[in-house]
Structures are given as C-alpha cells and as structure tokens.
Design a protein around this motif. Structure first.
Motif, PDB file in Angstrom:
ATOM      1  N   HIS A 169       0.446  12.204   0.279  1.00  0.00           N
ATOM      2  CA  HIS A 169       0.066  13.495   0.659  1.00  0.00           C
ATOM      3  C   HIS A 169       0.373  14.274   0.009  1.00  0.00           C
ATOM      4  O   HIS A 169       1.857  14.746  -0.405  1.00  0.00           O
ATOM      5  CB  HIS A 169       0.522  13.725   2.195  1.00  0.00           C
ATOM      6  N   VAL A 187      -5.310  13.350   0.175  1.00  0.00           N
ATOM      7  CA  VAL A 187      -4.384  12.015   0.369  1.00  0.00           C
ATOM      8  C   VAL A 187      -5.089  11.067  -0.538  1.00  0.00           C
ATOM      9  O   VAL A 187      -6.097  11.072  -0.863  1.00  0.00           O
ATOM     10  CB  VAL A 187      -4.854  11.323   1.886  1.00  0.00           C
ATOM     11  N   ASP A 215      -3.208   0.717  -3.837  1.00  0.00           N
ATOM     12  CA  ASP A 215      -2.701  -0.686  -3.807  1.00  0.00           C
ATOM     13  C   ASP A 215      -1.926  -0.925  -4.856  1.00  0.00           C
ATOM     14  O   ASP A 215      -2.375  -0.996  -5.822  1.00  0.00           O
ATOM     15  CB  ASP A 215      -4.114  -1.345  -3.716  1.00  0.00           C
ATOM     16  N   GLU A 272       4.374   7.476   1.393  1.00  0.00           N
ATOM     17  CA  GLU A 272       4.512   6.578   2.574  1.00  0.00           C
ATOM     18  C   GLU A 272       4.173   5.085   1.770  1.00  0.00           C
ATOM     19  O   GLU A 272       3.282   4.871   1.499  1.00  0.00           O
ATOM     20  CB  GLU A 272       3.652   6.814   3.613  1.00  0.00           C
ATOM     21  N   LYS A 297       0.712  -1.092   0.012  1.00  0.00           N
ATOM     22  CA  LYS A 297       0.089  -0.123  -0.058  1.00  0.00           C
ATOM     23  C   LYS A 297       0.882   1.088   0.115  1.00  0.00           C
ATOM     24  O   LYS A 297       2.118   1.362   0.555  1.00  0.00           O
ATOM     25  CB  LYS A 297      -0.923  -0.119   1.256  1.00  0.00           C
ATOM     26  N   GLU A 331      -4.510   7.112  -1.790  1.00  0.00           N
ATOM     27  CA  GLU A 331      -4.114   5.801  -1.249  1.00  0.00           C
ATOM     28  C   GLU A 331      -4.194   4.645  -2.448  1.00  0.00           C
ATOM     29  O   GLU A 331      -4.958   4.810  -3.460  1.00  0.00           O
ATOM     30  CB  GLU A 331      -5.121   5.036  -0.283  1.00  0.00           C
ATOM     31  N   ARG A 342       0.697   5.673   0.329  1.00  0.00           N
ATOM     32  CA  ARG A 342      -0.108   6.896   0.710  1.00  0.00           C
ATOM     33  C   ARG A 342       0.590   8.072   0.309  1.00  0.00           C
ATOM     34  O   ARG A 342       1.895   8.154   0.398  1.00  0.00           O
ATOM     35  CB  ARG A 342      -0.478   6.816   2.202  1.00  0.00           C
TER      36      ARG A 342
END
Length: 79
Positions: free
Chosen positions: A6, A41, A45, A77, A2, A43, A4
């Motif tokens: 920002h 944000v 996969d 991240e 995963k 996200e 992330r």
C-alpha cells in the motif's frame, strides 16, 4: 507467496487527485466527504517461500522503485 504493498502520499503532501475525487463526490451529492487521500495498491506474486526473506525483498523493492520515499509512505503485507 503473495505480497501486497500500500503506497500513500505522506501527511502534509498535497494530493491533487484526492482533492479532485472529493470535489467530484460533492458534485454527485455526497456532501459529507471532508477529505480524500488517493494511493495505490501493488500486488506481487513471489517465488520466495520464507516470510522474512519475502518481506525484506519487497521492502527493498519499495525503497528502490515502488514508492517515492521522499513524498510517499508504504506498508507491506505478506501472505
């Protein structure tokens, strides 16, 4: 894996959405808020299993699409 991301406007870039949120908070009685910066944000996969490769891929995604690097900064991240 995963990832992330920002994304925020760079310092010095006018943030009208942040100003609108600050004003709305003041209208609701939250007078102690002196500034608001709004961002996003994202996200992801990822199929990639190698941490370094995943980070490199997401960084490339940010540079090409996810962030307008002229006016936005981003951080990545990987988990």
């Amino acid at each position: 894996m995963k990832a992330r991301v920002h994304v925020m406007l760079k310092n010095g870039v006018l943030d009208p959405q942040g100003a609108a949120v600050r004003h709305a908070l003041g209208s609701l009685g939250f007078d102690g808020v002196e500034g608001v910066r709004q961002g996003k944000v994202i996200e992801l996969d990822l199929a990639e299993t190698d941490h370094a490769k995943a980070e490199a891929q997401v960084t490339e995604m940010c540079e090409k699409l996810l962030a307008n690097t002229v006016i936005e900064s981003y951080s990545v991240e990987i988990a």
